[in-house]
Design a protein around this motif. Structure first.
Motif, PDB file in Angstrom:
ATOM      1  N   VAL A  35      81.021  29.237  23.630  1.00  0.00           N
ATOM      2  CA  VAL A  35      80.878  27.789  23.865  1.00  0.00           C
ATOM      3  C   VAL A  35      82.465  27.042  22.590  1.00  0.00           C
ATOM      4  O   VAL A  35      82.982  26.374  22.668  1.00  0.00           O
ATOM      5  N   ILE A  36      80.766  27.115  21.346  1.00  0.00           N
ATOM      6  CA  ILE A  36      82.203  27.512  20.732  1.00  0.00           C
ATOM      7  C   ILE A  36      83.416  27.447  19.921  1.00  0.00           C
ATOM      8  O   ILE A  36      84.632  26.794  20.296  1.00  0.00           O
ATOM      9  N   TYR A  37      83.778  28.725  20.406  1.00  0.00           N
ATOM     10  CA  TYR A  37      85.068  29.517  20.747  1.00  0.00           C
ATOM     11  C   TYR A  37      86.086  28.452  21.424  1.00  0.00           C
ATOM     12  O   TYR A  37      87.172  28.045  21.124  1.00  0.00           O
ATOM     13  N   ASP A  38      85.609  28.123  22.508  1.00  0.00           N
ATOM     14  CA  ASP A  38      86.509  27.639  23.445  1.00  0.00           C
ATOM     15  C   ASP A  38      86.685  26.095  23.367  1.00  0.00           C
ATOM     16  O   ASP A  38      87.527  25.760  23.386  1.00  0.00           O
ATOM     17  N   ALA A  39      85.719  25.233  22.261  1.00  0.00           N
ATOM     18  CA  ALA A  39      85.668  23.860  21.630  1.00  0.00           C
ATOM     19  C   ALA A  39      87.448  24.138  20.802  1.00  0.00           C
ATOM     20  O   ALA A  39      87.587  23.031  21.284  1.00  0.00           O
ATOM     21  N   VAL A  40      87.447  24.443  19.844  1.00  0.00           N
ATOM     22  CA  VAL A  40      87.828  25.185  18.857  1.00  0.00           C
ATOM     23  C   VAL A  40      89.389  25.460  19.048  1.00  0.00           C
ATOM     24  O   VAL A  40      90.029  24.723  18.943  1.00  0.00           O
ATOM     25  N   LEU A  41      89.035  26.080  20.084  1.00  0.00           N
ATOM     26  CA  LEU A  41      90.812  26.716  20.465  1.00  0.00           C
ATOM     27  C   LEU A  41      91.384  25.318  21.747  1.00  0.00           C
ATOM     28  O   LEU A  41      92.603  25.604  21.127  1.00  0.00           O
ATOM     29  N   ASN A  42      90.740  25.321  22.229  1.00  0.00           N
ATOM     30  CA  ASN A  42      91.380  23.822  22.968  1.00  0.00           C
ATOM     31  C   ASN A  42      91.647  22.671  22.112  1.00  0.00           C
ATOM     32  O   ASN A  42      91.199  21.294  23.063  1.00  0.00           O
ATOM     33  N   PHE A  43      90.697  22.202  20.843  1.00  0.00           N
ATOM     34  CA  PHE A  43      90.576  20.982  20.757  1.00  0.00           C
ATOM     35  C   PHE A  43      89.681  20.378  21.644  1.00  0.00           C
ATOM     36  O   PHE A  43      90.165  18.854  21.367  1.00  0.00           O
ATOM     37  N   LYS A  44      88.476  21.033  21.597  1.00  0.00           N
ATOM     38  CA  LYS A  44      87.472  20.093  22.580  1.00  0.00           C
ATOM     39  C   LYS A  44      86.917  18.880  21.288  1.00  0.00           C
ATOM     40  O   LYS A  44      85.908  19.609  20.361  1.00  0.00           O
ATOM     41  N   GLU A  45      86.883  17.684  21.605  1.00  0.00           N
ATOM     42  CA  GLU A  45      85.960  16.488  20.759  1.00  0.00           C
ATOM     43  C   GLU A  45      84.347  17.022  20.415  1.00  0.00           C
ATOM     44  O   GLU A  45      83.405  17.042  20.046  1.00  0.00           O
ATOM     45  N   THR A  46      83.600  17.677  21.905  1.00  0.00           N
ATOM     46  CA  THR A  46      82.074  18.243  22.030  1.00  0.00           C
ATOM     47  C   THR A  46      82.428  18.911  23.004  1.00  0.00           C
ATOM     48  O   THR A  46      82.586  19.125  24.181  1.00  0.00           O
ATOM     49  N   ALA A  47      80.681  19.762  22.936  1.00  0.00           N
ATOM     50  CA  ALA A  47      81.120  20.847  23.500  1.00  0.00           C
ATOM     51  C   ALA A  47      78.867  20.489  23.584  1.00  0.00           C
ATOM     52  O   ALA A  47      78.434  20.687  22.771  1.00  0.00           O
ATOM     53  N   GLY A  48      78.400  20.798  24.431  1.00  0.00           N
ATOM     54  CA  GLY A  48      77.454  20.415  24.913  1.00  0.00           C
ATOM     55  C   GLY A  48      76.814  21.485  25.911  1.00  0.00           C
ATOM     56  O   GLY A  48      75.351  21.208  25.920  1.00  0.00           O
ATOM     57  N   ASN A  49      77.543  22.216  26.456  1.00  0.00           N
ATOM     58  CA  ASN A  49      77.293  23.608  27.329  1.00  0.00           C
ATOM     59  C   ASN A  49      76.771  24.392  26.818  1.00  0.00           C
ATOM     60  O   ASN A  49      77.000  26.138  27.569  1.00  0.00           O
ATOM     61  N   PHE A  50      75.964  24.395  26.070  1.00  0.00           N
ATOM     62  CA  PHE A  50      75.177  25.522  25.072  1.00  0.00           C
ATOM     63  C   PHE A  50      73.930  26.537  26.184  1.00  0.00           C
ATOM     64  O   PHE A  50      73.489  26.102  26.658  1.00  0.00           O
ATOM     65  N   PRO A  51      73.740  27.803  26.102  1.00  0.00           N
ATOM     66  CA  PRO A  51      72.723  28.425  26.970  1.00  0.00           C
ATOM     67  C   PRO A  51      71.281  27.862  26.333  1.00  0.00           C
ATOM     68  O   PRO A  51      71.021  27.329  25.267  1.00  0.00           O
ATOM     69  N   ALA A  52      70.588  27.488  26.977  1.00  0.00           N
ATOM     70  CA  ALA A  52      69.247  27.026  26.978  1.00  0.00           C
ATOM     71  C   ALA A  52      68.638  27.310  25.404  1.00  0.00           C
ATOM     72  O   ALA A  52      68.485  28.439  25.329  1.00  0.00           O
ATOM     73  N   HIS A  53      67.967  26.157  24.799  1.00  0.00           N
ATOM     74  CA  HIS A  53      67.137  26.525  24.338  1.00  0.00           C
ATOM     75  C   HIS A  53      67.731  27.186  22.017  1.00  0.00           C
ATOM     76  O   HIS A  53      67.505  28.061  21.466  1.00  0.00           O
ATOM     77  N   THR A  54      69.036  27.028  22.445  1.00  0.00           N
ATOM     78  CA  THR A  54      69.893  27.271  21.247  1.00  0.00           C
ATOM     79  C   THR A  54      69.818  26.235  20.089  1.00  0.00           C
ATOM     80  O   THR A  54      69.416  24.824  20.816  1.00  0.00           O
TER      81      THR A  54
ATOM     82  N   LYS B 246      75.006  28.725  12.058  1.00  0.00           N
ATOM     83  CA  LYS B 246      75.376  30.670  12.093  1.00  0.00           C
ATOM     84  C   LYS B 246      76.566  30.753  12.667  1.00  0.00           C
ATOM     85  O   LYS B 246      77.643  31.525  12.740  1.00  0.00           O
ATOM     86  N   VAL B 247      76.514  30.393  14.046  1.00  0.00           N
ATOM     87  CA  VAL B 247      77.932  31.065  15.095  1.00  0.00           C
ATOM     88  C   VAL B 247      78.696  30.477  14.742  1.00  0.00           C
ATOM     89  O   VAL B 247      79.911  30.981  14.263  1.00  0.00           O
ATOM     90  N   LEU B 248      79.195  28.613  14.188  1.00  0.00           N
ATOM     91  CA  LEU B 248      79.942  28.857  13.372  1.00  0.00           C
ATOM     92  C   LEU B 248      81.372  29.030  12.708  1.00  0.00           C
ATOM     93  O   LEU B 248      82.227  28.956  12.641  1.00  0.00           O
ATOM     94  N   ARG B 249      79.961  29.603  11.417  1.00  0.00           N
ATOM     95  CA  ARG B 249      80.648  30.592  10.748  1.00  0.00           C
ATOM     96  C   ARG B 249      81.196  32.173  11.099  1.00  0.00           C
ATOM     97  O   ARG B 249      82.246  32.536  10.615  1.00  0.00           O
ATOM     98  N   CYS B 250      80.508  32.268  12.725  1.00  0.00           N
ATOM     99  CA  CYS B 250      80.814  33.453  12.276  1.00  0.00           C
ATOM    100  C   CYS B 250      82.601  33.255  13.679  1.00  0.00           C
ATOM    101  O   CYS B 250      83.376  34.134  13.226  1.00  0.00           O
ATOM    102  N   VAL B 251      82.587  32.143  13.809  1.00  0.00           N
ATOM    103  CA  VAL B 251      84.263  32.209  14.700  1.00  0.00           C
ATOM    104  C   VAL B 251      84.887  31.330  13.191  1.00  0.00           C
ATOM    105  O   VAL B 251      86.104  32.130  13.533  1.00  0.00           O
ATOM    106  N   TYR B 252      84.384  31.172  12.664  1.00  0.00           N
ATOM    107  CA  TYR B 252      85.195  31.209  11.229  1.00  0.00           C
ATOM    108  C   TYR B 252      85.782  32.030  10.246  1.00  0.00           C
ATOM    109  O   TYR B 252      86.497  32.199  10.350  1.00  0.00           O
ATOM    110  N   PHE B 253      84.574  33.058  10.638  1.00  0.00           N
ATOM    111  CA  PHE B 253      85.459  34.225   9.802  1.00  0.00           C
ATOM    112  C   PHE B 253      86.344  35.640  10.763  1.00  0.00           C
ATOM    113  O   PHE B 253      86.814  35.542  10.020  1.00  0.00           O
ATOM    114  N   ASP B 254      86.175  35.155  11.802  1.00  0.00           N
ATOM    115  CA  ASP B 254      86.523  35.676  13.548  1.00  0.00           C
ATOM    116  C   ASP B 254      88.008  35.545  13.260  1.00  0.00           C
ATOM    117  O   ASP B 254      89.156  36.293  13.754  1.00  0.00           O
TER     118      ASP B 254
END
Length: 385
Positions: free
Chosen positions: A52-71, A78-86
């Motif tokens: 979800v985060i990768y798709d958002a930042v790749l495509n300049f989306k200002e908001t991401a809300g379609n996270f899996p339940a209980h995120t 943590k995952v934002l750091r992982c996307v940044y690292f990769d």
């Protein structure tokens, strides 16, 4: 190369607005996320958040809300750091976001992102990057060994880029001073000035393009934030710190970007931990291999003193027109023995005489040396007649 490396940007709030047109309709040329180090070391739930985060930042989306339940908020952080690292190729995002979450459960409703470039600006800069990369990849081809590809990229970045202490210090004095490019691939390839995050991302970007697994690693050195790389060569993991082997400094032009040391090229975990402390976002492998270590591969890593071995090393270097040689010891005992034999017991003078008598262009009465005990390194400069 200064040690007071930059800190990652703090999280900041941004306003919601209409989404821009997508800059990239699909993922750019890059190995599948499944093959990337950070992505492959997180849970299945976290991988869904990552997508979800990768798709958002790749495509300049200002908001991401379609996270899996209980995120939960901690998972998003943590995952934002992982996307940044990769993903060094996503240079328009430097980690600024805000999270809307339920205060009683910490479950995330949505995340707002901010970018310092719009899609048109990013597209134009990508073209500049594509044009600039050629000089960093000169003489590199896929027929070369992984070691030679990584070494050539490492040397080209150091030779072409200057560590930008001036801009870094200005950013520390002026809160809103623009410094994004210090920490991304545009700063390295186009402006040819950067700090450690930029060096690490550029090295990762180029090695990944050549099919070599390489990841970004964040951490600390001497209580300052720092960044370097984890690379896999011939099936074994090593650490590489391009920044610390570059001695350029925009604040001190005396230090040349042409001077390259290899103290942090393909080192093991034990060597890294002497002065680097990785952050704990992800588990890191215990690096123990030595085959691709620069000093080991070139016969410069010594576990004891040997007159014949050192003399042969010097003859080989001088015959190739190289008059500065760095030796490394495997441990403190070997280091102390080499120092004692070469300089206290005058073995260095005998070596110089032998080199001169062999017809090599050496002044047998003159040499200079410097030692670095914490790195078990001895650097020797020989002089022509």
């Amino acid at each position: 190369m200064p040690n007071n490396n930059e800190q990652f940007d703090d999280i900041c709030l941004v306003k919601k607005g209409a989404e821009p047109d997508c800059f990239v309709k699909q993922a750019p040329e890059h190995p599948e996320n499944a093959s990337l180090y950070a992505y492959s070391h997180i849970s299945d739930h976290e991988k869904s958040v990552y997508n979800v985060i990768y798709d958002a930042v790749l495509n300049f989306k200002e908001t991401a809300g379609n996270f899996p339940a209980h995120t939960k908020r901690q998972e998003v952080n943590k995952v934002l750091r992982c996307v940044y690292f990769d993903h060094p190729e996503i240079f328009w995002f430097d980690g600024k976001y805000s999270t809307n979450y339920q205060t009683d459960t910490d479950i995330v409703n949505y995340v707002d992102f901010t970018y310092f470039l719009n899609p048109d600006e990013a597209r134009a800069r990508q073209k500049e990057i594509d044009d600039a990369v050629a000089v960093f990849m000169k003489d590199i081809n896929r027929n070369m060994s992984e070691y030679d590809i990584a070494l050539s990229i490492f040397e080209n970045i150091i030779s072409l880029v200057d560590y930008d202490t001036l801009k870094l210090e200005k950013s520390q004095q002026l809160r809103f001073f623009y410094t994004h490019n210090l920490r991304n691939i545009y700063g390295v390839f186009v402006e040819k000035k950067a700090v450690c995050a930029g060096y690490a991302k550029a090295f990762q970007y180029l090695t990944n393009r050549m099919g070599i697994e390489c990841s970004f690693v964040g951490g600390k050195v001497k209580d300052s934030m720092h960044a370097w790389n984890l690379i896999r060569l011939n099936g074994e993991y090593y650490y590489i710190d391009v920044t610390w082997d570059d001695h350029s400094d925009t604040k001190n032009p005396f230090f040349s970007s042409q001077e390259i040391t290899y103290d942090y090229f393909c080192i093991d975990s034990k060597t890294l931990m002497r002065d680097h402390e990785p952050e704990n976002t992800l588990p890191l492998p215990e690096c123990t291999a030595k085959e691709c270590n620069y000093y080991y591969k070139n016969g410069l890593l010594l576990n004891d003193y040997s007159y014949d071995s050192i003399c042969a090393i010097f003859k080989s270097f001088v015959s190739k027109g190289k008059y500065e040689i760095s030796l490394k010891a495997t441990d403190k005992s070997a280091y102390d023995t080499i120092i004692r034999q070469l300089f206290e017991n005058s073995q260095m003078r005998l070596i110089l005489i032998e080199l001169s008598d062999a017809g090599l262009d050496i002044d047998k009465n003159r040499c200079r040396y410097e030692t670095t005990e914490e790195r078990l390194k001895i650097k020797i400069k020989l002089y022509r007649r």
